[in-house]
Design an enzyme around this catalytic site. Structure first.
Site, PDB file in Angstrom:
ATOM      1  N   ARG A  62       0.838  -1.209   0.000  1.00 16.13           N
ATOM      2  CA  ARG A  62       0.000   0.000   0.000  1.00 16.13           C
ATOM      3  C   ARG A  62       0.872   1.257   0.000  1.00 16.13           C
ATOM      4  O   ARG A  62       0.547   2.255  -0.642  1.00 16.13           O
ATOM      5  CB  ARG A  62      -0.915  -0.034   1.237  1.00 16.13           C
ATOM      6  CG  ARG A  62      -1.896   1.091   1.280  1.00 16.13           C
ATOM      7  CD  ARG A  62      -2.941   0.855   2.348  1.00 16.13           C
ATOM      8  NE  ARG A  62      -3.877   1.950   2.405  1.00 16.13           N
ATOM      9  CZ  ARG A  62      -4.179   2.616   3.524  1.00 16.13           C
ATOM     10  NH1 ARG A  62      -3.625   2.262   4.672  1.00 16.13           N
ATOM     11  NH2 ARG A  62      -5.033   3.604   3.486  1.00 16.13           N
ATOM     12  N   HIS A  66       0.579   4.486  -2.481  1.00 15.14           N
ATOM     13  CA  HIS A  66       0.362   5.855  -2.001  1.00 15.14           C
ATOM     14  C   HIS A  66       1.545   6.760  -2.331  1.00 15.14           C
ATOM     15  O   HIS A  66       1.382   7.964  -2.487  1.00 15.14           O
ATOM     16  CB  HIS A  66       0.075   5.849  -0.497  1.00 15.14           C
ATOM     17  CG  HIS A  66      -1.310   5.366  -0.176  1.00 15.14           C
ATOM     18  ND1 HIS A  66      -2.050   5.838   0.877  1.00 15.14           N
ATOM     19  CD2 HIS A  66      -2.103   4.457  -0.801  1.00 15.14           C
ATOM     20  CE1 HIS A  66      -3.236   5.224   0.898  1.00 15.14           C
ATOM     21  NE2 HIS A  66      -3.285   4.385  -0.103  1.00 15.14           N
ATOM     22  N   ASP A  67       2.734   6.189  -2.441  1.00 18.03           N
ATOM     23  CA  ASP A  67       3.884   6.987  -2.871  1.00 18.03           C
ATOM     24  C   ASP A  67       3.704   7.393  -4.340  1.00 18.03           C
ATOM     25  O   ASP A  67       3.772   8.568  -4.689  1.00 18.03           O
ATOM     26  CB  ASP A  67       5.188   6.182  -2.698  1.00 18.03           C
ATOM     27  CG  ASP A  67       6.407   7.028  -3.053  1.00 18.03           C
ATOM     28  OD1 ASP A  67       6.365   8.250  -2.800  1.00 18.03           O
ATOM     29  OD2 ASP A  67       7.397   6.477  -3.572  1.00 18.03           O
ATOM     30  N   GLY A  72       4.149  11.183  -7.975  1.00 21.64           N
ATOM     31  CA  GLY A  72       4.947  10.141  -8.621  1.00 21.64           C
ATOM     32  C   GLY A  72       5.724   9.305  -7.607  1.00 21.64           C
ATOM     33  O   GLY A  72       5.749   9.609  -6.414  1.00 21.64           O
ATOM     34  N   ASN A  94      -3.533   8.481   4.983  1.00 24.49           N
ATOM     35  CA  ASN A  94      -2.255   7.781   5.129  1.00 24.49           C
ATOM     36  C   ASN A  94      -1.953   7.345   6.556  1.00 24.49           C
ATOM     37  O   ASN A  94      -0.951   6.659   6.785  1.00 24.49           O
ATOM     38  CB  ASN A  94      -1.104   8.677   4.638  1.00 24.49           C
ATOM     39  CG  ASN A  94      -1.003   8.682   3.124  1.00 24.49           C
ATOM     40  OD1 ASN A  94      -1.375   7.716   2.467  1.00 24.49           O
ATOM     41  ND2 ASN A  94      -0.518   9.781   2.571  1.00 24.49           N
ATOM     42  N   HIS A 191      -5.813  -5.795  -2.594  1.00 27.40           N
ATOM     43  CA  HIS A 191      -6.661  -5.950  -1.404  1.00 27.40           C
ATOM     44  C   HIS A 191      -6.877  -7.415  -1.043  1.00 27.40           C
ATOM     45  O   HIS A 191      -7.656  -7.718  -0.153  1.00 27.40           O
ATOM     46  CB  HIS A 191      -7.998  -5.223  -1.598  1.00 27.40           C
ATOM     47  CG  HIS A 191      -7.865  -3.729  -1.551  1.00 27.40           C
ATOM     48  ND1 HIS A 191      -8.911  -2.871  -1.811  1.00 27.40           N
ATOM     49  CD2 HIS A 191      -6.805  -2.937  -1.276  1.00 27.40           C
ATOM     50  CE1 HIS A 191      -8.494  -1.617  -1.693  1.00 27.40           C
ATOM     51  NE2 HIS A 191      -7.225  -1.629  -1.377  1.00 27.40           N
ATOM     52  N   ASP A 239     -10.399 -10.304   2.693  1.00 30.60           N
ATOM     53  CA  ASP A 239     -10.841 -11.648   2.277  1.00 30.60           C
ATOM     54  C   ASP A 239     -10.476 -12.649   3.370  1.00 30.60           C
ATOM     55  O   ASP A 239      -9.978 -12.259   4.433  1.00 30.60           O
ATOM     56  CB  ASP A 239     -10.282 -12.027   0.889  1.00 30.60           C
ATOM     57  CG  ASP A 239      -8.780 -12.311   0.885  1.00 30.60           C
ATOM     58  OD1 ASP A 239      -8.186 -12.447   1.982  1.00 30.60           O
ATOM     59  OD2 ASP A 239      -8.207 -12.402  -0.210  1.00 30.60           O
ATOM     60  N   THR A 241      -8.148 -14.773   3.636  1.00 29.66           N
ATOM     61  CA  THR A 241      -6.716 -15.050   3.859  1.00 29.66           C
ATOM     62  C   THR A 241      -5.936 -13.736   3.799  1.00 29.66           C
ATOM     63  O   THR A 241      -5.333 -13.431   2.771  1.00 29.66           O
ATOM     64  CB  THR A 241      -6.193 -16.018   2.783  1.00 29.66           C
ATOM     65  OG1 THR A 241      -6.536 -15.463   1.484  1.00 29.66           O
ATOM     66  CG2 THR A 241      -6.780 -17.404   2.897  1.00 29.66           C
TER      67      THR A 241
HETATM   68  C1  HEM Z   1      -8.802   1.405  -6.296  1.00 27.19           C
HETATM   69  C2  HEM Z   1      -8.638   2.369  -5.423  1.00 27.19           C
HETATM   70  C3  HEM Z   1      -8.256   2.103  -3.997  1.00 27.19           C
HETATM   71  C4  HEM Z   1      -8.901   2.567  -2.899  1.00 27.19           C
HETATM   72  C5  HEM Z   1     -10.114   3.471  -2.877  1.00 27.19           C
HETATM   73  C6  HEM Z   1      -8.224   2.026  -1.758  1.00 27.19           C
HETATM   74  C7  HEM Z   1      -8.567   2.281  -0.454  1.00 27.19           C
HETATM   75  C8  HEM Z   1      -8.073   1.586   0.629  1.00 27.19           C
HETATM   76  C9  HEM Z   1      -8.530   1.745   1.984  1.00 27.19           C
HETATM   77  C10 HEM Z   1      -9.594   2.731   2.437  1.00 27.19           C
HETATM   78  C11 HEM Z   1      -7.863   0.860   2.755  1.00 27.19           C
HETATM   79  C12 HEM Z   1      -8.043   0.631   4.242  1.00 27.19           C
HETATM   80  C13 HEM Z   1      -7.384   1.730   5.044  1.00 27.19           C
HETATM   81  C14 HEM Z   1      -7.807   1.697   6.490  1.00 27.19           C
HETATM   82  O1  HEM Z   1      -8.997   1.555   6.763  1.00 27.19           O
HETATM   83  O2  HEM Z   1      -6.935   1.828   7.354  1.00 27.19           O
HETATM   84  C15 HEM Z   1      -6.944   0.162   1.894  1.00 27.19           C
HETATM   85  C16 HEM Z   1      -6.094  -0.831   2.318  1.00 27.19           C
HETATM   86  C17 HEM Z   1      -5.158  -1.398   1.496  1.00 27.19           C
HETATM   87  N1  HEM Z   1      -4.876  -1.043   0.202  1.00 27.19           N
HETATM   88 FE1  HEM Z   1      -6.037   0.072  -0.985  1.00 27.19          FE
HETATM   89  N2  HEM Z   1      -7.192   1.260  -2.177  1.00 27.19           N
HETATM   90  C18 HEM Z   1      -7.165   1.280  -3.541  1.00 27.19           C
HETATM   91  C19 HEM Z   1      -6.220   0.683  -4.350  1.00 27.19           C
HETATM   92  C20 HEM Z   1      -5.112   0.032  -3.878  1.00 27.19           C
HETATM   93  C21 HEM Z   1      -3.970  -0.313  -4.676  1.00 27.19           C
HETATM   94  C22 HEM Z   1      -3.795   0.036  -6.142  1.00 27.19           C
HETATM   95  C23 HEM Z   1      -3.102  -0.967  -3.852  1.00 27.19           C
HETATM   96  C24 HEM Z   1      -1.751  -1.525  -4.158  1.00 27.19           C
HETATM   97  C25 HEM Z   1      -1.318  -1.829  -5.355  1.00 27.19           C
HETATM   98  C26 HEM Z   1      -3.729  -1.044  -2.556  1.00 27.19           C
HETATM   99  C27 HEM Z   1      -3.225  -1.718  -1.468  1.00 27.19           C
HETATM  100  C28 HEM Z   1      -3.855  -1.808  -0.244  1.00 27.19           C
HETATM  101  C29 HEM Z   1      -3.466  -2.750   0.802  1.00 27.19           C
HETATM  102  C30 HEM Z   1      -2.423  -3.829   0.687  1.00 27.19           C
HETATM  103  C31 HEM Z   1      -4.285  -2.474   1.898  1.00 27.19           C
HETATM  104  C32 HEM Z   1      -4.245  -3.148   3.281  1.00 27.19           C
HETATM  105  C33 HEM Z   1      -3.312  -2.337   4.163  1.00 27.19           C
HETATM  106  C34 HEM Z   1      -3.024  -2.913   5.532  1.00 27.19           C
HETATM  107  O3  HEM Z   1      -3.616  -3.908   5.939  1.00 27.19           O
HETATM  108  O4  HEM Z   1      -2.163  -2.314   6.211  1.00 27.19           O
HETATM  109  N3  HEM Z   1      -4.915  -0.394  -2.601  1.00 27.19           N
HETATM  110  N4  HEM Z   1      -7.092   0.628   0.625  1.00 27.19           N
END
Ligand code: HEM
Length: 318
Positions: A62, A66-67, A72, A94, A191, A239, A241
């Site tokens: 993640r 975000h970086d 960029g 963040n 995700h 999910d 897992t």
């Molecule tokens: C499609 C648009 C996306 C949205 C709106 C989004 C939004 C979010 C949100 C809201 C969370 C949970 C944050 C929290 O509640 O603390 C999350 C978690 C996460 N996101 Fe996304 N995300 C997106 C795309 C991506 C992309 C492109 C990646 C990586 C390539 C990514 C990787 C992750 C990962 C791995 C987590 C779990 C983080 C953790 O457990 O520490 N996400 N995302």
């Protein structure tokens, strides 16, 4: 005949050069002369950290997203706030990022081995790649040579996609960065790892009732309510897992068990639904598309030459 053979060799050589170099003078062997052991160093430290806490794999992946999405892929997410500047990492979107200490540790080791050579932006990209593999996902080679930025401002993070976005909004914001709907679905597959906090999905329920039209499974709506009864910071996995990189995230979407609005919406839009189904059915296809999309994401607005620097401490501009 000889001329012909030479011509063919030349064409093959040129093709190989094109294949291994990327915009912004990035290349697969960028550190081969200046810091040959960069990849094993990153891999070892990532592996150690994830053995201690497998949840950090999600954090590192993640962090790379975000970086790259803000200013960029330039390591700007790592810069700490100062008394005159509130940095990206302190924006609400963040605050739940994790894994900064892993990046610090890698940087420290690389500064000891080859001072001033490896950028923080490359370290994040490599750490994310190794985290995917540690979690049993695909392994892919990434071009290196990103330079670090010196701007990190909270206001720039307004450009992160919101979890309340529907598919059309996702297609618009990712489209502005050159991503196709197929790539959006593949990248969202990240995700498959990690969790979200109630704050990120409470828009979908009110008084225990589903208010998001994509939240059609009443048992799942109840599980979201139950999580939220423990407060905004209560966590739920995307999910079944959360530390294994697999295609169960897509399987969940096909069962209407997507956690965020921005997840479930992918199964409702004609330009994304088929890919959700395809990846749920075929994990190899998901892995293949994910690697390609991650390499492309890692090339977003990379800085080169004097446009960037190699930060000595990833938390501070030199
Ligand atoms: C499609 C648009 C996306 C949205 C709106 C989004 C939004 C979010 C949100 C809201 C969370 C949970 C944050 C929290 O509640 O603390 C999350 C978690 C996460 N996101 Fe996304 N995300 C997106 C795309 C991506 C992309 C492109 C990646 C990586 C390539 C990514 C990787 C992750 C990962 C791995 C987590 C779990 C983080 C953790 O457990 O520490 N996400 N995302």
């Amino acid at each position: 005949m000889v001329i012909m053979a030479k011509l063919v060799t030349l064409i093959l050589l040129l093709e190989a050069m094109v294949a291994s170099s990327f915009p912004g003078r990035l290349s697969m062997d960028y550190y081969v002369m200046s810091c040959a052991f960069v990849e094993p160093v990153v891999r070892n430290i990532v592996n150690q950290a994830l053995e201690d806490d497998p949840n950090l794999a999600a954090g590192l992946i993640r962090m790379h997203f975000h970086d790259c999405f803000i200013q960029g892929c330039d390591g700007s997410i790592l810069i700490d706030s100062t008394k005159d500047n509130t940095a990206e990492k302190d924006s609400p979107g963040n605050l739940s990022l994790r894994g900064y200490e892993v990046i610090d540790k890698i940087k420290e080791e690389l500064e000891a081995q080859c001072p001033g050579v490896v950028s923080c932006a490359d370290i994040i990209a490599l750490a994310a790649r190794d985290a995917v593999f540690f979690a049993e996902g695909p392994y892919y080679d990434i071009p290196k040579g990103r330079r670090d930025g010196s701007r990190s401002k909270i206001e720039d993070t307004i450009n992160l996609p919101f979890p309340t976005f529907n598919a059309s909004e996702l297609i618009r914001v990712f489209g502005q960065r050159g991503f196709t709907p197929r790539e959006i679905v593949a990248l969202s597959g990240a995700h498959t790892l990690g969790v979200a906090r109630c704050a990120s999905f409470k828009n979908r329920i009110s008084g225990g009732q589903a208010i998001d039209p994509t939240l059609v499974d009443s048992e799942f709506a109840e599980s979201l309510s139950r999580t939220c009864s423990a407060g905004d910071n209560a966590e739920q996995a995307f999910d079944a897992t959360k530390n294994v990189f697999d295609n169960l995230y897509f399987d969940a979407l096909t069962r209407n068990n997507g956690l965020l609005t921005s997840d479930q919406t992918l199964y409702t839009h004609p330009q994304t639904k088929n890919f959700v189904e395809a990846y749920a059915f075929n994990q190899a296809m998901f892995f293949f598309d994910f690697q390609q999309a991650m390499v492309r994401m890692g090339l977003l607005d990379v800085k080169q030459g004097s446009n960037g620097q190699v930060r000595v401490n990833c938390r501070k501009v030199n």
